[in-house]
Design a protein around this motif. Structure first.
Motif, short mmCIF file in Angstrom:
data_model
loop_
_atom_site.label_atom_id
_atom_site.label_comp_id
_atom_site.label_asym_id
_atom_site.label_seq_id
_atom_site.Cartn_x
_atom_site.Cartn_y
_atom_site.Cartn_z
N PRO A 1 0.81 -1.21 0.00
CA PRO A 1 0.00 0.00 0.00
C PRO A 1 0.85 1.27 0.00
CG PRO A 1 -0.88 -1.59 1.55
CD PRO A 1 0.44 -2.12 1.11
N ILE A 2 0.31 2.28 -0.64
CA ILE A 2 0.93 3.60 -0.65
C ILE A 2 -0.09 4.53 0.02
CG2 ILE A 2 1.69 5.50 -2.17
CD1 ILE A 2 2.40 3.23 -4.22
N VAL A 3 0.37 5.28 1.01
CA VAL A 3 -0.60 6.05 1.80
C VAL A 3 -0.40 7.55 1.64
CG1 VAL A 3 -0.76 4.22 3.53
CG2 VAL A 3 0.86 6.10 3.85
N ASN A 4 -1.48 8.27 1.96
CA ASN A 4 -1.38 9.71 2.01
C ASN A 4 -0.78 10.06 3.37
OD1 ASN A 4 -2.21 12.41 2.83
ND2 ASN A 4 -3.45 12.41 0.96
N LEU A 5 0.32 10.80 3.36
CA LEU A 5 1.05 11.08 4.61
C LEU A 5 0.20 11.84 5.63
CD1 LEU A 5 4.59 11.92 3.29
CD2 LEU A 5 4.18 10.57 5.34
N LYS A 6 -0.71 12.68 5.10
CA LYS A 6 -1.52 13.49 6.03
C LYS A 6 -2.66 12.67 6.63
CE LYS A 6 -0.75 18.12 4.26
NZ LYS A 6 -1.15 18.86 3.07
N THR A 7 -3.33 11.86 5.76
CA THR A 7 -4.55 11.18 6.23
C THR A 7 -4.33 9.71 6.59
OG1 THR A 7 -5.09 10.50 4.01
CG2 THR A 7 -5.97 12.63 4.72
N ASN A 8 -3.17 9.19 6.23
CA ASN A 8 -2.86 7.76 6.38
C ASN A 8 -3.76 6.84 5.56
OD1 ASN A 8 -0.79 8.34 8.05
ND2 ASN A 8 -1.71 7.55 9.93
N LYS A 9 -4.51 7.42 4.66
CA LYS A 9 -5.42 6.64 3.84
C LYS A 9 -4.65 5.97 2.69
CE LYS A 9 -9.74 7.31 1.68
NZ LYS A 9 -9.76 7.39 0.38
N ILE A 10 -5.03 4.73 2.38
CA ILE A 10 -4.36 4.04 1.25
C ILE A 10 -4.88 4.63 -0.06
CG2 ILE A 10 -4.08 1.84 0.03
CD1 ILE A 10 -4.38 0.42 2.72
N VAL A 11 -3.96 5.12 -0.87
CA VAL A 11 -4.39 5.72 -2.14
C VAL A 11 -3.97 4.87 -3.34
CG1 VAL A 11 -4.43 8.10 -1.30
CG2 VAL A 11 -2.30 7.13 -2.22
N GLY A 12 -3.02 4.01 -3.07
CA GLY A 12 -2.55 3.17 -4.18
C GLY A 12 -1.81 1.96 -3.66
N VAL A 13 -1.45 1.07 -4.57
CA VAL A 13 -0.61 -0.07 -4.19
C VAL A 13 0.46 -0.25 -5.25
CG1 VAL A 13 -2.31 -1.39 -2.84
CG2 VAL A 13 -2.22 -1.68 -5.32
N GLU A 14 1.61 -0.72 -4.82
CA GLU A 14 2.64 -1.05 -5.82
C GLU A 14 2.73 -2.56 -5.94
OE1 GLU A 14 6.69 0.26 -5.10
OE2 GLU A 14 7.37 -0.65 -6.99
#
Ligand code: C2E
Ligand code: MG
Length: 577
Positions: free
Chosen positions: A345-358
């Protein structure tokens, strides 16, 4: 015209005989003495010379001998009134073709003339053939010599080729064995030579090879044997060297020499080389093993990042054995269903929400166990397997994208790693287009990850087509390893990039004031000014997260958040959120 000479002091005999021969169409001359006859033979060519045995000034036998020594093509016939067997034999022994008895029986003589002329014709023809044969032979030996040279030397650089080198190293080894001498074997491979050919053309590639060969020749001793053993590979034997220290000075010199730009047609060509070294008799005492060891060491130098020297050692040997096993097993990995993908998972640093995966490739093999991508991907790249493997993983990502679509997962981007080697294929874009259509990937957001090293060089046609394709289908493009190596800033504006990935190495020691802090600050600022997104890779600690947030980095990926995991695990996390 046939020329006949009669040497006879008997003027009547000379004239009568001469007249008959003239009537038969021959060109006839007559003289009365041996010396006159010899003089004439010296001045012009006679096919036949009749010589009387008894002449006033000298013996007919002497004249015959002399004439034969002047011109071997002239046939001599002795005339004698005293037909003893001895004199006849003597005449023939002195070189006469035959003898005639006086008074001459003209029919017999004419027959004899025919025979003599026929023999002369045959022998002249024979001579001509022999000369021709000799000429052909010398032509043949010249071209054999040329062929041997061609077979032994490389026509471009003039250096000995691999075959000659192998023969020669065998000799050097035998001599060294006999005299207890030592030597070092170096294999030098030009790094990324294919790029030079692809981007600047084969003429420039050839000129570069020539220039590099000259440099090597100029900078090594006469007794050092240099050869071009492959397209972009040289081998050198340094005689009298037997240890690490003594060779380091030379390899350093070679490395430096190759780092200087070469000027070809007003272009500066930048090269570097990877060098592998082994020693006779320290490491091996046969040619085959020595070659293999130097080769293995050279590959080790390549895998260490190129532009360096590696000395063969037992440790290298082990890693090479593993490399060979990987290479072998990798060929069947797809068919044996040994490959699979993990997703990080790749997360948004501010929200910790997963925005993508590699998507990250995994390989589980019966014999080798779990093989690290960092170990097998470079091998797949160098052996060309990456094209098939890369396509397989792209298809697997497409399939997974469909599954997540079915689960109603929205706004998730899937990042796929693409090797620069894949981009070199001309039909790469077509292959990807086919998959995209088959799986209707437009409904998934795809991000293609390319190594920053591709920005270092001019893009080839395959890569250019692929970038156009990416824009058309609105896939995103991320450049990895940014800030390390040789990312070329100007190409950032030329290539339609969306995302810069900051390499995990830069996150180490990222405390304020450190060099890495400065580089990461610069990279994020640059990305912002170009309206690019930044993903920090390999985030492991809270401190790193804080620093990245402070610097304005948007996204992160790393063990601090999630390790790479199976698609099912990702699904579970996504559905829970
Ligand atoms: P990459 O694209 O830079 O992938 C990130 C690597 O960092 C992954 O290693 C991941 O497991 C690792 N990583 C993630 N978070 C952390 C962390 O917090 N700390 C540390 N130390 N490492 C972290 P992995 O999976 O071993 O992949 C290594 C490389 O192999 C990738 O580097 C990529 O260059 C290549 N690779 C992986 N899958 C593929 C693929 O499908 N195709 C191609 N061409 N290359 C691939
Ligand atoms: Mg990656």
């Amino acid at each position: 015209m046939i020329n006949i000479l009669i040497i006879d002091d008997d003027v009547n005999a000379r004239n009568t005989f001469g007249k008959i021969l003239k009537l038969k169409g021959y060109n006839v001359e007559g003289v009365k003495s041996g010396l006159e006859g010899i003089g004439l033979v010296e001045a012009k060519f006679f096919n036949l010379v009749f010589v009387d045995l008894k002449l006033p000034d000298m013996s007919g036998l002497e004249v015959i001998k002399k004439i034969n020594s002047i011109n071997q093509d002239t046939t001599t016939i002795m005339m004698t009134a005293y037909a003893s067997l001895e004199t006849s034999i003597e005449a023939i022994r002195n070189g006469a073709f035959f003898y005639v008895i006086k008074p001459i029986n003209i029919d017999e003589v004419l027959l004899l003339i025919d025979k003599a002329l026929e023999k002369q014709r045959l022998s002249m023809e024979n001579m001509r053939l022999v000369t021709e044969l000799k000429e052909k032979n010398s032509e043949l030996s010249a071209s054999t010599h040329k062929l041997e040279h061609l077979a032994a030397f490389d026509s471009l650089t003039g250096l000995p080729n691999r075959r000659y080198f192998e023969e020669n190293i065998q000799q050097i080894l035998s001599i060294s064995k006999r005299h207890g001498q030592k030597f070092a074997l170096l294999i030098i491979d030009i790094d990324n030579f294919k790029w030079i050919n692809d981007t600047s053309g084969h003429d420039v590639g050839d000129a570069t090879l020539k220039e590099l060969s000259l440099l090597l020749k100029k900078n090594l001793r006469k007794e050092d044997f240099i050869a071009r053993v492959g397209g972009d590979e040289f081998a050198i034997i340094l005689r009298g060297f037997d240890n690490y220290e003594s060779v380091v000075a030379i390899t350093d010199k070679i490395l430096k020499m190759f780092q200087l730009p070469i000027h070809i047609d007003s272009i500066d060509i930048h090269t570097s080389v990877s060098i592998g070294v082994t020693f006779y008799p320290l490491s091996a005492d046969d040619v085959k093993t020595l070659f293999k060891q130097a080769d293995v060491a050279m590959y080790k130098a390549k895998s260490k990042g190129k532009n360096c020297v590696e000395f063969f050692s037992e440790e290298i040997k082990e890693s090479y054995t593993r490399m060979s096993e990987i290479e072998h097993a990798l060929q069947f990995a797809i068919e044996k269903k040994e490959l699979y993908l993990f997703y990080q998972p790749i997360v948004n640093l501010k929200t910790n929400k997963i925005v993508g995966v590699e998507a990250l490739l995994r390989w589980q093999n019966d014999k080798l166990g779990n093989v690290n991508p960092l170990d097998f991907i470079p091998i797949a790249e160098s052996k060309g397997f990456i094209n098939k493997i890369g396509l397989w993983s792209f298809e697997a990502v497409c399939k997974q994208g469909e599954i997540w679509n079915h689960h109603g997962v929205k706004d998730l981007f899937l990042a796929v790693n693409i090797s620069p080697v894949q981009l070199e294929q001309e039909n790469f874009t077509q292959q990807i287009t086919d998959l995209v259509e088959r799986y209707q990937v437009r409904r998934v957001k795809l991000e293609i990850e390319l190594s920053g090293s591709i920005l270092r060089k001019e893009l080839n046609l395959g890569a250019k087509n692929f970038l156009i394709f990416l824009k058309q289908v609105q896939f995103r493009l991320a450049v990895e390893d940014f800030g390390t190596g040789y990312s070329n800033l100007t190409s950032l504006t030329e290539v339609p990039i969306n995302t810069l990935k900051i390499n995990e190495e830069l996150l180490k020691n990222i405390q304020e004031g450190s060099k890495n802090y400065a580089v990461v600050t610069g990279a994020i600022a640059l990305a912002k000014s170009l309206s690019l997104e930044t993903i920090a890779e390999g985030v492991e600690t809270k401190e790193q997260v804080d620093t990245l947030l402070k610097l304005g980095c948007e996204l992160a990926q790393g063990f601090y958040y999630y390790k790479p995991m199976s698609a099912e695990e990702v699904t579970a996390i996504l559905l829970k959120a």
